[in-house]
Design a protein around this motif. Structure first.
Motif, PDB file in Angstrom:
ATOM      1  N   VAL A 125       0.828  -1.197   0.000  1.00 39.11           N
ATOM      2  CA  VAL A 125       0.000   0.000   0.000  1.00 39.11           C
ATOM      3  C   VAL A 125       0.865   1.251   0.000  1.00 39.11           C
ATOM      4  CG1 VAL A 125      -1.752   1.275   1.311  1.00 39.11           C
ATOM      5  CG2 VAL A 125      -1.856  -1.215   1.209  1.00 39.11           C
ATOM      6  N   ALA A 126       0.485   2.221  -0.813  1.00 39.89           N
ATOM      7  CA  ALA A 126       1.099   3.559  -0.833  1.00 39.89           C
ATOM      8  C   ALA A 126       2.629   3.456  -0.906  1.00 39.89           C
ATOM      9  CB  ALA A 126       0.631   4.371   0.366  1.00 39.89           C
ATOM     10  N   GLY A 127       3.332   3.782   0.185  1.00 43.55           N
ATOM     11  CA  GLY A 127       4.789   3.699   0.165  1.00 43.55           C
ATOM     12  C   GLY A 127       5.311   2.312  -0.148  1.00 43.55           C
ATOM     13  N   GLY A 128       4.510   1.279   0.097  1.00 39.75           N
ATOM     14  CA  GLY A 128       4.890  -0.069  -0.311  1.00 39.75           C
ATOM     15  C   GLY A 128       4.946  -0.208  -1.817  1.00 39.75           C
ATOM     16  N   LEU A 129       4.026   0.476  -2.510  1.00 43.63           N
ATOM     17  CA  LEU A 129       4.053   0.494  -3.974  1.00 43.63           C
ATOM     18  C   LEU A 129       5.373   1.049  -4.481  1.00 43.63           C
ATOM     19  CD1 LEU A 129       0.530   1.917  -4.858  1.00 43.63           C
ATOM     20  CD2 LEU A 129       1.298  -0.430  -5.233  1.00 43.63           C
ATOM     21  N   MET A 130       5.859   2.101  -3.843  1.00 37.52           N
ATOM     22  CA  MET A 130       7.089   2.726  -4.288  1.00 37.52           C
ATOM     23  C   MET A 130       8.252   1.744  -4.251  1.00 37.52           C
ATOM     24  SD  MET A 130       6.424   6.366  -2.330  1.00 37.52           S
ATOM     25  CE  MET A 130       8.098   6.927  -2.499  1.00 37.52           C
ATOM     26  N   LEU A 131       8.298   0.926  -3.197  1.00 33.98           N
ATOM     27  CA  LEU A 131       9.376  -0.064  -3.092  1.00 33.98           C
ATOM     28  C   LEU A 131       9.228  -1.154  -4.145  1.00 33.98           C
ATOM     29  CD1 LEU A 131       9.667  -0.509   0.778  1.00 33.98           C
ATOM     30  CD2 LEU A 131      10.981   0.992  -0.713  1.00 33.98           C
ATOM     31  N   ALA A 132       8.010  -1.619  -4.361  1.00 36.10           N
ATOM     32  CA  ALA A 132       7.802  -2.652  -5.379  1.00 36.10           C
ATOM     33  C   ALA A 132       8.090  -2.109  -6.768  1.00 36.10           C
ATOM     34  CB  ALA A 132       6.373  -3.189  -5.299  1.00 36.10           C
ATOM     35  N   TRP A 133       7.683  -0.875  -7.034  1.00 33.05           N
ATOM     36  CA  TRP A 133       7.807  -0.316  -8.379  1.00 33.05           C
ATOM     37  C   TRP A 133       9.244   0.021  -8.756  1.00 33.05           C
ATOM     38  CZ3 TRP A 133       2.940   3.378  -8.357  1.00 33.05           C
ATOM     39  CH2 TRP A 133       1.791   2.607  -8.580  1.00 33.05           C
ATOM     40  N   VAL A 134      10.137   0.251  -7.797  1.00 35.85           N
ATOM     41  CA  VAL A 134      11.534   0.483  -8.175  1.00 35.85           C
ATOM     42  C   VAL A 134      12.218  -0.824  -8.563  1.00 35.85           C
ATOM     43  CG1 VAL A 134      11.763   2.523  -6.719  1.00 35.85           C
ATOM     44  CG2 VAL A 134      12.517   0.303  -5.838  1.00 35.85           C
ATOM     45  N   CYS A 135      11.601  -1.955  -8.220  1.00 35.57           N
ATOM     46  CA  CYS A 135      12.166  -3.245  -8.602  1.00 35.57           C
ATOM     47  C   CYS A 135      11.862  -3.542 -10.067  1.00 35.57           C
ATOM     48  CB  CYS A 135      11.610  -4.346  -7.707  1.00 35.57           C
ATOM     49  SG  CYS A 135      12.125  -4.202  -5.971  1.00 35.57           S
ATOM     50  N   ASP A 136      12.695  -4.339 -10.676  1.00 35.76           N
ATOM     51  CA  ASP A 136      12.540  -4.652 -12.091  1.00 35.76           C
ATOM     52  C   ASP A 136      11.412  -5.643 -12.334  1.00 35.76           C
ATOM     53  OD1 ASP A 136      14.997  -3.179 -13.020  1.00 35.76           O
ATOM     54  OD2 ASP A 136      15.891  -4.578 -11.603  1.00 35.76           O
ATOM     55  N   LEU A 137      11.231  -6.574 -11.408  1.00 37.00           N
ATOM     56  CA  LEU A 137      10.198  -7.589 -11.517  1.00 37.00           C
ATOM     57  C   LEU A 137       9.434  -7.667 -10.203  1.00 37.00           C
ATOM     58  CD1 LEU A 137      12.263 -10.502 -13.159  1.00 37.00           C
ATOM     59  CD2 LEU A 137      11.006  -8.686 -14.335  1.00 37.00           C
ATOM     60  N   ILE A 138       8.166  -8.093 -10.289  1.00 29.86           N
ATOM     61  CA  ILE A 138       7.350  -8.298  -9.097  1.00 29.86           C
ATOM     62  C   ILE A 138       6.748  -9.697  -9.162  1.00 29.86           C
ATOM     63  CG2 ILE A 138       5.362  -7.548  -7.744  1.00 29.86           C
ATOM     64  CD1 ILE A 138       5.718  -4.744  -8.926  1.00 29.86           C
ATOM     65  N   VAL A 139       7.044 -10.497  -8.144  1.00 32.14           N
ATOM     66  CA  VAL A 139       6.377 -11.788  -7.961  1.00 32.14           C
ATOM     67  C   VAL A 139       5.438 -11.624  -6.774  1.00 32.14           C
ATOM     68  CG1 VAL A 139       6.658 -14.245  -7.488  1.00 32.14           C
ATOM     69  CG2 VAL A 139       8.376 -13.032  -8.857  1.00 32.14           C
ATOM     70  N   ALA A 140       4.159 -11.884  -6.975  1.00 24.80           N
ATOM     71  CA  ALA A 140       3.164 -11.659  -5.933  1.00 24.80           C
ATOM     72  C   ALA A 140       2.480 -12.959  -5.560  1.00 24.80           C
ATOM     73  CB  ALA A 140       2.127 -10.640  -6.407  1.00 24.80           C
TER      74      ALA A 140
END
Length: 278
Positions: A125-140
């Motif tokens: 959520v919110a600031g968590g998005l920022m951390l995920a979005w700076v990564c090249d890939l997201i596995v959820a």
């Protein structure tokens, strides 16, 4: 420790470790993440970085109200040359702090010349998005969800405003206008989550992907990452973020002038308990 660091062969696993607060990011965590990323970037034995969160949630965002919130603490600035926010008043304090620990840090991390994979479960959520979005890939994991509810504060999204590049503009508007949660399955359909896996398999699947990438030539990975990042910036991402960062601070100043609170009267509880879609 608010951040844990572990080498697993050629993979560095960086784990946010405030599970009792859903990994809400205080400044101690932000600077500990920065140290961990520097460590991984400088280690010739590390080829890929995985960012994870301890406990049931990846990150509930920026810390806006835990007992360990440390917004007025002094840390060694590394993301920019703006002066320290501590002891400053009004917008001078907010702009200096958020330029460093939010927008500045995230931009630097996006440019780390090694692939980064976010391993996301539960809330992002919110600031968590920022951390995920700076990564090249997201596995959820299949229980993961994403949200940016800060329009409830009268603020046009988080500081690292990647929304129109991560998802189509109309989807970004709905995401922001409603503050609703987007499930991992929908994020996968939109192309900004790479894989959705069972919760119990998240760590294994993320590490398997990291190890596969780690077998590629280091220089090739670094140049490929730079090439894609440059393409995003040529599409206006860098300049767009600068423009929205100004609007973000206009919103803070408006809230402070009209109501005495730069967060529009919201706190961690009210943001968490607000109605949301599914």
């Amino acid at each position: 420790m608010v951040v844990e660091y572990e080498r697993r062969g050629a993979v560095a696993v960086v784990t946010m470790n405030r599970p009792e607060y859903r990994n809400a990011q205080n400044s101690a965590m932000t600077y500990a993440l920065d140290e961990a990323f520097y460590r991984a970037a400088e280690d010739d034995g590390v080829a890929v970085i995985v960012l994870a969160g301890a406990g049931p949630h990846f990150s509930a965002g920026h810390d806006i109200g835990t007992p360990e919130r440390d917004a007025d603490a002094t840390f060694p600035r590394r993301a920019g040359m703006w002066w320290d926010h501590v002891g400053k008043a009004g917008a001078e304090s907010r702009f200096a702090r958020e330029s460093e620990v939010y927008l500045g840090m995230c931009r630097r991390w996006r440019e780390i010349p090694k692939p980064m994979i976010a391993s996301v479960q539960g809330a992002c959520v919110a600031g968590g998005l920022m951390l995920a979005w700076v990564c090249d890939l997201i596995v959820a994991s299949d229980d993961a969800f994403f949200a940016d509810p800060v329009v409830r504060m009268g603020i046009p999204g988080v500081e690292y405003f990647a929304h129109p590049w991560v998802m189509p503009p109309r989807v970004a508007k709905e995401f922001l206008y409603t503050g609703d949660r987007m499930p991992a399955s929908r994020a996968y359909e939109l192309g900004w989550v790479n894989r959705v896996v069972a919760r119990g398999a998240l760590e294994e699947e993320t590490l398997a992907l990291a190890e596969r990438i780690a077998a590629m030539p280091r220089m090739g990975l670094a140049l490929t990452k730079k090439a894609v990042n440059q393409a995003e910036d040529l599409q206006g991402m860098h300049a767009g973020m600068d423009a929205v960062f100004g609007l973000h601070h206009l919103a803070h100043a408006h809230n402070a002038e009209t109501g005495g609170d730069p967060l529009g009267g919201q706190d961690a509880r009210s943001m968490r308990e607000a109605p949301h879609g599914s």
